[in-house]
Design a protein around this motif. Structure first.
Motif, PDB file in Angstrom:
ATOM      1  N   VAL A  24     -62.268  83.287  28.418  1.00 37.89           N
ATOM      2  CA  VAL A  24     -63.066  84.708  28.352  1.00 37.89           C
ATOM      3  C   VAL A  24     -62.749  85.234  29.609  1.00 37.89           C
ATOM      4  O   VAL A  24     -62.442  84.428  30.893  1.00 37.89           O
ATOM      5  N   GLU A  25     -62.644  86.608  29.837  1.00 41.83           N
ATOM      6  CA  GLU A  25     -62.604  87.364  30.996  1.00 41.83           C
ATOM      7  C   GLU A  25     -63.870  88.274  31.617  1.00 41.83           C
ATOM      8  O   GLU A  25     -64.368  88.689  30.433  1.00 41.83           O
ATOM      9  N   PRO A  26     -64.336  88.604  32.519  1.00 47.63           N
ATOM     10  CA  PRO A  26     -65.229  89.436  32.914  1.00 47.63           C
ATOM     11  C   PRO A  26     -65.109  90.805  32.120  1.00 47.63           C
ATOM     12  O   PRO A  26     -63.937  91.418  32.208  1.00 47.63           O
ATOM     13  N   GLY A  27     -66.159  91.521  31.524  1.00 45.81           N
ATOM     14  CA  GLY A  27     -66.057  92.746  30.778  1.00 45.81           C
ATOM     15  C   GLY A  27     -65.697  92.490  29.108  1.00 45.81           C
ATOM     16  O   GLY A  27     -66.136  93.288  28.494  1.00 45.81           O
ATOM     17  N   GLN A  28     -65.282  91.342  28.837  1.00 45.09           N
ATOM     18  CA  GLN A  28     -64.724  91.070  27.440  1.00 45.09           C
ATOM     19  C   GLN A  28     -66.094  91.082  26.547  1.00 45.09           C
ATOM     20  O   GLN A  28     -67.129  90.218  26.922  1.00 45.09           O
ATOM     21  N   LYS A  29     -66.092  91.630  25.395  1.00 50.65           N
ATOM     22  CA  LYS A  29     -67.008  91.350  24.484  1.00 50.65           C
ATOM     23  C   LYS A  29     -66.922  90.102  23.593  1.00 50.65           C
ATOM     24  O   LYS A  29     -65.593  89.935  23.429  1.00 50.65           O
ATOM     25  N   VAL A  30     -67.954  89.135  23.369  1.00 50.85           N
ATOM     26  CA  VAL A  30     -67.776  88.221  22.732  1.00 50.85           C
ATOM     27  C   VAL A  30     -68.678  87.955  21.466  1.00 50.85           C
ATOM     28  O   VAL A  30     -69.863  88.589  21.664  1.00 50.85           O
ATOM     29  N   ALA A  31     -68.418  87.362  20.580  1.00 54.05           N
ATOM     30  CA  ALA A  31     -69.230  87.131  19.389  1.00 54.05           C
ATOM     31  C   ALA A  31     -70.199  85.909  19.605  1.00 54.05           C
ATOM     32  O   ALA A  31     -69.840  85.062  20.467  1.00 54.05           O
ATOM     33  N   LYS A  32     -71.302  85.917  19.028  1.00 52.96           N
ATOM     34  CA  LYS A  32     -72.110  84.810  18.999  1.00 52.96           C
ATOM     35  C   LYS A  32     -71.386  83.524  18.459  1.00 52.96           C
ATOM     36  O   LYS A  32     -70.710  83.476  17.484  1.00 52.96           O
ATOM     37  N   GLY A  33     -71.529  82.291  19.454  1.00 46.49           N
ATOM     38  CA  GLY A  33     -70.607  81.288  18.871  1.00 46.49           C
ATOM     39  C   GLY A  33     -69.183  81.281  19.490  1.00 46.49           C
ATOM     40  O   GLY A  33     -68.555  80.152  19.320  1.00 46.49           O
ATOM     41  N   GLN A  34     -68.816  82.236  20.030  1.00 43.86           N
ATOM     42  CA  GLN A  34     -67.294  82.185  20.599  1.00 43.86           C
ATOM     43  C   GLN A  34     -67.280  81.392  21.380  1.00 43.86           C
ATOM     44  O   GLN A  34     -68.169  81.228  22.634  1.00 43.86           O
ATOM     45  N   LEU A  35     -65.908  80.557  21.655  1.00 40.68           N
ATOM     46  CA  LEU A  35     -65.749  79.771  22.656  1.00 40.68           C
ATOM     47  C   LEU A  35     -65.621  80.288  24.194  1.00 40.68           C
ATOM     48  O   LEU A  35     -64.694  81.095  24.208  1.00 40.68           O
ATOM     49  N   LEU A  36     -66.286  80.006  25.015  1.00 45.25           N
ATOM     50  CA  LEU A  36     -66.400  80.499  26.421  1.00 45.25           C
ATOM     51  C   LEU A  36     -65.541  79.653  27.283  1.00 45.25           C
ATOM     52  O   LEU A  36     -64.756  80.252  28.253  1.00 45.25           O
ATOM     53  N   ALA A  37     -65.746  78.496  27.383  1.00 41.82           N
ATOM     54  CA  ALA A  37     -64.979  77.233  28.161  1.00 41.82           C
ATOM     55  C   ALA A  37     -64.891  76.109  27.624  1.00 41.82           C
ATOM     56  O   ALA A  37     -65.720  75.757  26.608  1.00 41.82           O
ATOM     57  N   THR A  38     -64.035  75.197  27.738  1.00 48.85           N
ATOM     58  CA  THR A  38     -63.989  73.856  27.540  1.00 48.85           C
ATOM     59  C   THR A  38     -63.779  72.900  28.638  1.00 48.85           C
ATOM     60  O   THR A  38     -63.353  73.703  29.833  1.00 48.85           O
ATOM     61  N   ALA A  39     -64.439  71.786  28.642  1.00 48.21           N
ATOM     62  CA  ALA A  39     -64.474  70.798  30.011  1.00 48.21           C
ATOM     63  C   ALA A  39     -63.695  69.689  29.361  1.00 48.21           C
ATOM     64  O   ALA A  39     -63.743  69.187  28.416  1.00 48.21           O
ATOM     65  N   GLU A  40     -63.000  69.279  30.428  1.00 48.35           N
ATOM     66  CA  GLU A  40     -61.974  67.903  30.577  1.00 48.35           C
ATOM     67  C   GLU A  40     -62.388  67.104  31.578  1.00 48.35           C
ATOM     68  O   GLU A  40     -63.223  67.469  32.533  1.00 48.35           O
ATOM     69  N   ASN A  41     -62.168  65.590  31.252  1.00 46.33           N
ATOM     70  CA  ASN A  41     -62.339  64.786  32.333  1.00 46.33           C
ATOM     71  C   ASN A  41     -61.097  64.832  33.105  1.00 46.33           C
ATOM     72  O   ASN A  41     -60.232  65.700  33.021  1.00 46.33           O
ATOM     73  N   THR A  42     -61.163  63.906  34.301  1.00 44.59           N
ATOM     74  CA  THR A  42     -59.769  63.744  35.057  1.00 44.59           C
ATOM     75  C   THR A  42     -58.660  63.418  34.271  1.00 44.59           C
ATOM     76  O   THR A  42     -57.589  63.158  34.929  1.00 44.59           O
ATOM     77  N   TYR A  43     -58.639  62.792  33.233  1.00 43.56           N
ATOM     78  CA  TYR A  43     -57.615  62.306  32.242  1.00 43.56           C
ATOM     79  C   TYR A  43     -57.212  63.243  31.468  1.00 43.56           C
ATOM     80  O   TYR A  43     -56.224  63.104  30.657  1.00 43.56           O
ATOM     81  N   GLY A  44     -57.647  64.659  31.425  1.00 42.59           N
ATOM     82  CA  GLY A  44     -57.389  65.333  30.436  1.00 42.59           C
ATOM     83  C   GLY A  44     -57.873  65.520  29.250  1.00 42.59           C
ATOM     84  O   GLY A  44     -57.609  66.263  28.082  1.00 42.59           O
TER      85      GLY A  44
END
Length: 313
Positions: free
Chosen positions: A257-277
């Motif tokens: 997502v980007e600043p100012g963007q409208k998002v829905a409930k449950g919409q993916l904001l970010a994913t996290a990975e470990n250093t192995y991807g």
């Protein structure tokens, strides 16, 4: 003071502030009128707002000004040598969340108290400009402190609407029960304030500078201090809840997502990975709303805030 631009260095008589001097400017108009107090540099990497305050000094003709503009361009002077993010290195506190402050407190607390009670005690409005520290991207938004006093709150909202914001965060009166932003400290005293956010990763960028500078020019016009102001291009969405969304794990975050963007409930904001991807966590919106800001640096530790989300109660 005679009409004109006057430069000085301010000192405050509190133990924690001994030995410090703040460069400041007074722009005194030819005619009497209100007083606008303006600060920037509470966070020293938020340079678009600092640039706007510097440009304001060059733009105002004292002969055409009614009243007085008081300016402190850099509040957090101890942070300048290290370019410290968010905090004052003297006491490791965030001045931004130290208002209304304490006269016998640490550096940040004493400075917050001095700004409200000494420097700007009689100001008709207090403008505090922010946005875009080294690892964040911030939408064009305002923060307004609701008090439950409707006439006061409506006048404070009209002040925020002087800025061409995409979003106005009208935060809950419960914030007044704890140390908070300058706009909250002013609201506790039933004094008016504007709190503006816009900027990105420590850069001076024209759209963000213009947001702050034109907002100040409209604010001056709103208080009858000048005869004209730039036109606005949009009406802000008003939200009443401000969510600080933390990282669920230590990880390498990829934002969706980007600043100012409208998002829905449950919409993916970010994913996290470990250093192995390998994906190790997902961060979703708890409610429908608008992105106020997000962190730009991929590496974030668990429980650090990575997204600001504005929603309606």
């Amino acid at each position: 003071m005679e009409a004109g631009l006057h430069k000085a260095e301010l000192t405050f008589d509190y133990p924690a502030l001994a030995g410090w001097r703040w460069p400041a400017v007074e722009i005194v108009g030819q005619s009497p009128g209100p007083r606008l107090a303006v600060i920037s540099g509470v966070h020293v990497n938020e340079t678009s707002s600092i640039e706007a305050v510097i440009r304001l000094q060059r733009m105002i003709d004292p002969q055409k000004l009614k009243g007085r503009i008081s300016i402190i361009p850099i509040v957090n002077l101890p942070a300048v040598p290290l370019r410290s993010q968010y905090v004052c290195p003297i006491d490791d506190k965030n001045i931004n969340f130290s208002f209304p402050g304490r006269p016998d407190g640490s550096f940040s607390e004493a400075l917050a108290y001095a700004l409200l009670n000494d420097w700007a005690h009689d100001a008709d409005c207090f403008a505090d400009l922010h946005g875009g520290d080294l690892c964040e991207e911030v939408s064009h938004f305002m923060v307004v402190q609701r008090t439950g006093d409707d006439p006061f709150d409506q006048r404070n909202l009209a002040i925020a609407q002087c800025f061409d914001a995409a979003i106005i965060a009208a935060i809950d009166p419960s914030h007044m029960d704890q140390p908070a932003r300058s706009v909250t400290g002013r609201a506790k005293r039933r004094q008016f304030a504007a709190f503006a956010e816009a900027g990105r990763i420590g850069l001076i960028e024209e759209p963000n500078v213009a947001y702050h500078l034109n907002g100040l020019l409209r604010l001056l016009h709103h208080f009858g201090m000048t005869d004209s102001a730039p036109a606005k291009t949009r009406e802000a969405r008003i939200i009443t809840r401000y969510h600080w969304i933390p990282a669920p794990v230590d990880g390498f975050f990829r934002y969706h997502v980007e600043p100012g963007q409208k998002v829905a409930k449950g919409q993916l904001l970010a994913t996290a990975e470990n250093t192995y991807g390998e994906e190790i966590a997902r961060v979703s919106a708890p409610e429908e709303g608008h992105i106020l800001w997000r962190i730009t640096h991929a590496l974030s530790p668990r429980d650090s805030f990575i997204v600001g989300l504005g929603t309606k109660a």
